[in-house]
Design an enzyme around this catalytic site. Sequence first.
Site, PDB file in Angstrom:
ATOM      1  N   ARG A 273     -39.812 -42.659   0.509  1.00 20.60           N
ATOM      2  CA  ARG A 273     -38.484 -41.912   0.064  1.00 20.60           C
ATOM      3  C   ARG A 273     -37.950 -41.984  -1.127  1.00 20.60           C
ATOM      4  O   ARG A 273     -36.478 -42.959  -1.426  1.00 20.60           O
ATOM      5  CB  ARG A 273     -36.795 -42.068   1.245  1.00 20.60           C
ATOM      6  CG  ARG A 273     -37.386 -41.712   2.550  1.00 20.60           C
ATOM      7  CD  ARG A 273     -37.787 -40.363   3.228  1.00 20.60           C
ATOM      8  NE  ARG A 273     -37.184 -39.713   2.975  1.00 20.60           N
ATOM      9  CZ  ARG A 273     -36.271 -39.500   3.913  1.00 20.60           C
ATOM     10  NH1 ARG A 273     -35.978 -40.396   4.624  1.00 20.60           N
ATOM     11  NH2 ARG A 273     -35.262 -38.116   3.571  1.00 20.60           N
TER      12      ARG A 273
ATOM     13  N   ASP B 224     -39.683 -30.857   9.280  1.00 20.08           N
ATOM     14  CA  ASP B 224     -38.601 -31.681  10.849  1.00 20.08           C
ATOM     15  C   ASP B 224     -38.922 -31.040  12.242  1.00 20.08           C
ATOM     16  O   ASP B 224     -37.985 -31.240  13.571  1.00 20.08           O
ATOM     17  CB  ASP B 224     -36.945 -31.428  10.175  1.00 20.08           C
ATOM     18  CG  ASP B 224     -36.606 -32.003   9.054  1.00 20.08           C
ATOM     19  OD1 ASP B 224     -36.217 -31.776   8.459  1.00 20.08           O
ATOM     20  OD2 ASP B 224     -37.653 -33.120   8.526  1.00 20.08           O
TER      21      ASP B 224
ATOM     22  N   LYS C 274     -27.067 -30.179   9.756  1.00 23.31           N
ATOM     23  CA  LYS C 274     -26.702 -31.765   9.451  1.00 23.31           C
ATOM     24  C   LYS C 274     -26.977 -31.178   7.703  1.00 23.31           C
ATOM     25  O   LYS C 274     -26.425 -31.784   6.767  1.00 23.31           O
ATOM     26  CB  LYS C 274     -27.536 -32.354   9.939  1.00 23.31           C
ATOM     27  CG  LYS C 274     -28.073 -33.790   9.758  1.00 23.31           C
ATOM     28  CD  LYS C 274     -28.132 -34.548   9.922  1.00 23.31           C
ATOM     29  CE  LYS C 274     -30.041 -34.340   9.580  1.00 23.31           C
ATOM     30  NZ  LYS C 274     -30.572 -35.774   8.820  1.00 23.31           N
ATOM     31  N   ASN C 275     -27.825 -30.854   7.682  1.00 26.02           N
ATOM     32  CA  ASN C 275     -28.518 -30.883   6.259  1.00 26.02           C
ATOM     33  C   ASN C 275     -27.869 -29.685   5.518  1.00 26.02           C
ATOM     34  O   ASN C 275     -28.517 -29.934   3.727  1.00 26.02           O
ATOM     35  CB  ASN C 275     -30.360 -30.788   6.431  1.00 26.02           C
ATOM     36  CG  ASN C 275     -30.976 -32.003   6.398  1.00 26.02           C
ATOM     37  OD1 ASN C 275     -30.677 -33.375   6.866  1.00 26.02           O
ATOM     38  ND2 ASN C 275     -32.124 -31.559   7.042  1.00 26.02           N
TER      39      ASN C 275
ATOM     40  N   CYS D 133     -37.059 -45.547   4.816  1.00 26.63           N
ATOM     41  CA  CYS D 133     -36.656 -45.234   6.465  1.00 26.63           C
ATOM     42  C   CYS D 133     -38.037 -45.091   6.947  1.00 26.63           C
ATOM     43  O   CYS D 133     -39.148 -44.801   6.493  1.00 26.63           O
ATOM     44  CB  CYS D 133     -36.038 -44.154   6.011  1.00 26.63           C
ATOM     45  SG  CYS D 133     -36.885 -42.605   6.385  1.00 26.63           S
TER      46      CYS D 133
ATOM     47  N   ARG E 263     -27.492 -39.493  15.277  1.00 26.10           N
ATOM     48  CA  ARG E 263     -27.190 -39.260  13.933  1.00 26.10           C
ATOM     49  C   ARG E 263     -27.373 -37.754  13.490  1.00 26.10           C
ATOM     50  O   ARG E 263     -26.759 -37.201  12.399  1.00 26.10           O
ATOM     51  CB  ARG E 263     -28.400 -39.271  12.869  1.00 26.10           C
ATOM     52  CG  ARG E 263     -28.224 -41.116  13.309  1.00 26.10           C
ATOM     53  CD  ARG E 263     -29.479 -41.307  11.898  1.00 26.10           C
ATOM     54  NE  ARG E 263     -29.498 -40.861  10.871  1.00 26.10           N
ATOM     55  CZ  ARG E 263     -30.148 -41.137   9.797  1.00 26.10           C
ATOM     56  NH1 ARG E 263     -30.669 -42.004   9.491  1.00 26.10           N
ATOM     57  NH2 ARG E 263     -29.654 -40.977   8.330  1.00 26.10           N
TER      58      ARG E 263
END
Length: 422
Positions: free
Chosen positions: A121, A308, A22-23, A116, A400
């Site tokens: 952030r 993460d 994803k990243n 978030c 997500r």
Amino acid sequence: MDKLLVQGPCQLNGTVEISSAKNATLPILAATILFPYPVKFVGIPDLMDVGTILKLLQSMGINVTKNDHEVLIDATTLNNQHADYTLVKTMRASVLVLGPLLARFGIASVSLPGGCAIGARPVDIHLMGLEKMGAQIEIENGYIKAKCDKLKGAVVKFPFPSVGATENIMMAAVLAEGVTVIENAAMEPEIDDLADFLMAQGVKIEGAGTSHITIHGMKETELRPSGKSYRVIGDRIEAATFIIAGIMTKGDIKVTGFNPSHLEFVLETLKKMGAKIEIGKDYVHIHPSDGLKGTMVETLPFPGFPTDVQAQMMALMSVVDGNSTVTETIFENRFMHVPEMIRMGARINLKGNTAFIEGVEQLSGAPVMCTDLRASAALILCALVAHGQTEIQRVYHLDRGYEKIDEKLTNLGSKITRVKGS
Ligand code: EPZ
């Protein structure tokens, strides 16, 4: 909102193929804004966040064709340099369109992403870098209003190796006049993959994956289609999640489709705890591991222990012998999974940015709530080993960043049912 019902305990066995990262996918899809021709991708993961950025690109007039995991993006027709709050608020990484829009069009209006669950952030490092390259930036009614005649190459020194800021400045530098050097750049593998994608389009970049990156600016007329489809790297964070799931359930699982060298520190830590891990070129094989011991972890920028994987590691620590500590140095509020894990019987105390975990014999199933992407993954891991049923609510957080995680875990032998929400 969907929820997951998980019957535990279970033992995972078999092979799981990891999806693309994803990243890495998000910055690379944003980078297509730079190129006035079609770019083809294969193996694009089916994730909510990917859907969001594709919608954002389409809202700018970019042509997007998606056929299963193949995506064709043509930014020739881009005619709107505005990233609207309605989309940006659902996915902070939308701010990554700022650098490429400024580089190609000299103008951009991008909603401030806002905070978030895990932190405020801010994007101050992104904006400092772009101003260094000659952008004039105002914040008006919640939007970043940026403009410039032509971005100029510059030496951009980061106060912190921000992943997103490194990606934004790298992309901005592609069409800047002259050479840009990023000092104290982030070194995550996803940065390296973005550089590989840009170099495949003919961009000259040195030092990607190190803290010192040099990007040679080009004219738009010099850009040439690579003529080849691009495949994003495997998702090291998803891989770590499955590796820890295999260890926690004392199973025998092979996790394939990613580069284990992207998880070096995590694998070292797991081995130190006593996990039996066989490392191949593009896979990791977990053999049944028992009698693991607690350890100490501090999250750091790559190549340190990744933030993460912090929540998932804490799930493992809550069921091994002895005490462990986790210190979170990257985000200011990334322990939201702790109260939920305590409800399942975990013994965790928080003191500032450090969690003290005392391993317990067993966890018990309970209704729990997802709060953010990686916290959700940690709750699933706990549910796999907890005795009884765990009901996990608000799984949209999970969707997500994890492609079909319930299906993948079911194929490995877990008992998970997705209950479609109203
Ligand atoms: C990326 O976020 C990832 N997201 C995050 O993954 C990951 O946790 C993070 O990097 C760290 O590895 C994507 O790649 C889409 P940062 P990013 O800029 O770029 C502060 C997940 O679960 N900071 O390196 O936002 C910031 O507040 C997500 O997949 C500033 O102060 O991370 C944070 O404390 C979560 N000013 C720290 O730096 C800035 O301008 C790390 O942020 C930028 C960042």
